[in-house]
Design a protein around this motif. Structure first.
Motif, PDB file in Angstrom:
ATOM      1  N   ILE A  44      61.229 -48.103  29.637  1.00 12.01           N
ATOM      2  CA  ILE A  44      60.353 -48.150  30.806  1.00 12.01           C
ATOM      3  C   ILE A  44      59.891 -46.751  31.188  1.00 12.01           C
ATOM      4  O   ILE A  44      58.720 -46.528  31.524  1.00 12.01           O
ATOM      5  N   ASN A  45      60.796 -45.791  31.121  1.00 10.90           N
ATOM      6  CA  ASN A  45      60.457 -44.424  31.533  1.00 10.90           C
ATOM      7  C   ASN A  45      59.455 -43.762  30.589  1.00 10.90           C
ATOM      8  O   ASN A  45      58.665 -42.913  31.027  1.00 10.90           O
ATOM      9  N   VAL A  46      59.500 -44.116  29.307  1.00  7.34           N
ATOM     10  CA  VAL A  46      58.499 -43.576  28.380  1.00  7.34           C
ATOM     11  C   VAL A  46      57.112 -44.011  28.815  1.00  7.34           C
ATOM     12  O   VAL A  46      56.156 -43.218  28.822  1.00  7.34           O
ATOM     13  N   ARG A  47      56.974 -45.266  29.197  1.00  9.19           N
ATOM     14  CA  ARG A  47      55.665 -45.755  29.641  1.00  9.19           C
ATOM     15  C   ARG A  47      55.269 -45.133  30.977  1.00  9.19           C
ATOM     16  O   ARG A  47      54.103 -44.775  31.186  1.00  9.19           O
ATOM     17  N   GLU A  48      56.222 -45.016  31.896  1.00 11.87           N
ATOM     18  CA  GLU A  48      55.885 -44.462  33.212  1.00 11.87           C
ATOM     19  C   GLU A  48      55.570 -42.970  33.142  1.00 11.87           C
ATOM     20  O   GLU A  48      54.659 -42.490  33.833  1.00 11.87           O
ATOM     21  N   SER A  49      56.293 -42.239  32.324  1.00 13.04           N
ATOM     22  CA  SER A  49      56.055 -40.796  32.234  1.00 13.04           C
ATOM     23  C   SER A  49      54.707 -40.479  31.608  1.00 13.04           C
ATOM     24  O   SER A  49      54.169 -39.382  31.798  1.00 13.04           O
ATOM     25  N   ALA A  50      54.141 -41.440  30.866  1.00 14.01           N
ATOM     26  CA  ALA A  50      52.834 -41.215  30.255  1.00 14.01           C
ATOM     27  C   ALA A  50      51.717 -41.144  31.287  1.00 14.01           C
ATOM     28  O   ALA A  50      50.665 -40.561  31.016  1.00 14.01           O
ATOM     29  N   VAL A  51      51.924 -41.730  32.456  1.00 18.35           N
ATOM     30  CA  VAL A  51      50.873 -41.735  33.480  1.00 18.35           C
ATOM     31  C   VAL A  51      51.169 -40.746  34.610  1.00 18.35           C
ATOM     32  O   VAL A  51      50.309 -40.535  35.463  1.00 18.35           O
ATOM     33  N   LEU A  52      52.358 -40.157  34.624  1.00 17.38           N
ATOM     34  CA  LEU A  52      52.673 -39.216  35.699  1.00 17.38           C
ATOM     35  C   LEU A  52      51.795 -37.970  35.641  1.00 17.38           C
ATOM     36  O   LEU A  52      51.571 -37.312  36.653  1.00 17.38           O
ATOM     37  N   GLY A  53      51.297 -37.651  34.443  1.00 14.89           N
ATOM     38  CA  GLY A  53      50.428 -36.494  34.326  1.00 14.89           C
ATOM     39  C   GLY A  53      49.128 -36.641  35.087  1.00 14.89           C
ATOM     40  O   GLY A  53      48.447 -35.643  35.368  1.00 14.89           O
ATOM     41  N   LEU A  54      48.772 -37.872  35.443  1.00 11.38           N
ATOM     42  CA  LEU A  54      47.543 -38.079  36.214  1.00 11.38           C
ATOM     43  C   LEU A  54      47.638 -37.444  37.592  1.00 11.38           C
ATOM     44  O   LEU A  54      46.605 -37.169  38.223  1.00 11.38           O
ATOM     45  N   VAL A  55      48.857 -37.211  38.082  1.00 14.50           N
ATOM     46  CA  VAL A  55      49.032 -36.550  39.375  1.00 14.50           C
ATOM     47  C   VAL A  55      49.618 -35.153  39.198  1.00 14.50           C
ATOM     48  O   VAL A  55      50.109 -34.558  40.151  1.00 14.50           O
ATOM     49  N   GLY A  56      49.598 -34.637  37.950  1.00 14.15           N
ATOM     50  CA  GLY A  56      50.027 -33.273  37.697  1.00 14.15           C
ATOM     51  C   GLY A  56      51.488 -33.099  37.370  1.00 14.15           C
ATOM     52  O   GLY A  56      52.000 -31.977  37.440  1.00 14.15           O
TER      53      GLY A  56
END
Length: 246
Positions: free
Chosen positions: A198-210
């Motif tokens: 789950i964290n692999v998928r979530e961490s992929a989008v965290l970069g959208l907020v820097g």
């Protein structure tokens, strides 16, 4: 099949569900023209993405992809270290004090109730943009998940082996290591691997907020309308998700 009161109650429930759906549709203000235009816009976007710019992968995607995996892995490991004490406190058979049980459950629920993007925004504001904010966001989001499931696994442990160890004079540490751990070990590793996935998928989008990772590369490519590069980034993210399922 049902008494009149039961039929009336069922009808009232169905009516409330329909009313809730209608109210939600009205509040979000769906514009029919946008829905009708969506297939054409999607087709135009796919045309812009083709062909993908695979030459961009070594210089702009690979390092960000590895950073995403590192964020997910370190965040998961940190969440386990933080969640285990709260899982022990939340298990009623290990901690027979209601005050501590409720406190631990409050912490775990608070962790799960805040989305990882919200955690990321908070830590970006504290530590600045980068992988540290993403790692802490993943960890804080995962604490509630890991702690809750570990606590439930501890509560479901069989009493027989524990009573035998206690009768032989085992202390609390020995009960945990030789009594509880062998029983919850399969569940623990399953929880850990599931949360990492789950964290692999979530961490992929965290970069959208820097908050670091491949999401920052994707946001930069979108801002510059470099759609062939966006296609490469999406392909890399999908490949990692498929590998994590194996």
């Amino acid at each position: 099949r049902f008494e009149p009161a039961q039929r009336l109650a069922r009808f009232a429930i169905y009516l409330a569900m329909v009313a809730a759906v209608m109210a939600a549709l009205k509040s979000i203000e769906v514009i029919p023209e946008f829905l009708l235009d969506a297939p054409e816009q999607m087709q135009d976007l796919l045309v812009r993405m083709w062909p993908p710019e695979f030459a961009y992968y070594p210089q702009g995607v690979h390092a960000a992809l590895l950073e995403t995996i590192h964020i997910a892995s370190l965040g998961t490991l940190l969440s386990v270290l933080l969640a285990l004490p709260f899982g022990l406190l939340a298990a009623r058979n290990l901690t027979p004090l209601p005050v501590l049980n409720y406190f631990a459950k409050l912490v775990l629920v608070s962790s799960r109730s805040v989305n990882s993007l919200v955690w990321a925004l908070l830590f970006v504001g504290i530590f600045g943009p980068g992988a540290l904010a993403g790692t802490l966001a993943i960890a804080c989001r995962s604490v509630g998940f890991v702690g809750k499931l570990v606590g439930e696994a501890l509560e479901e442990a069989q009493r027989g082996p524990l009573e035998a160890l206690a009768a032989a004079g085992a202390d609390t540490g020995q009960l945990l290591w030789y009594g509880y751990w062998p029983q919850i070990k399969p569940a623990f590793w399953s929880i850990l691997l599931l949360r990492w996935d789950i964290n692999v998928r979530e961490s992929a989008v965290l970069g959208l907020v820097g908050a670091g990772g491949i999401g920052m590369a994707m946001q930069a490519a979108i801002d510059l309308f470099q759609w062939p590069r966006v296609a490469v980034i999406l392909a890399a993210m999908k490949a990692i998700q498929l590998l994590s399922l194996r």
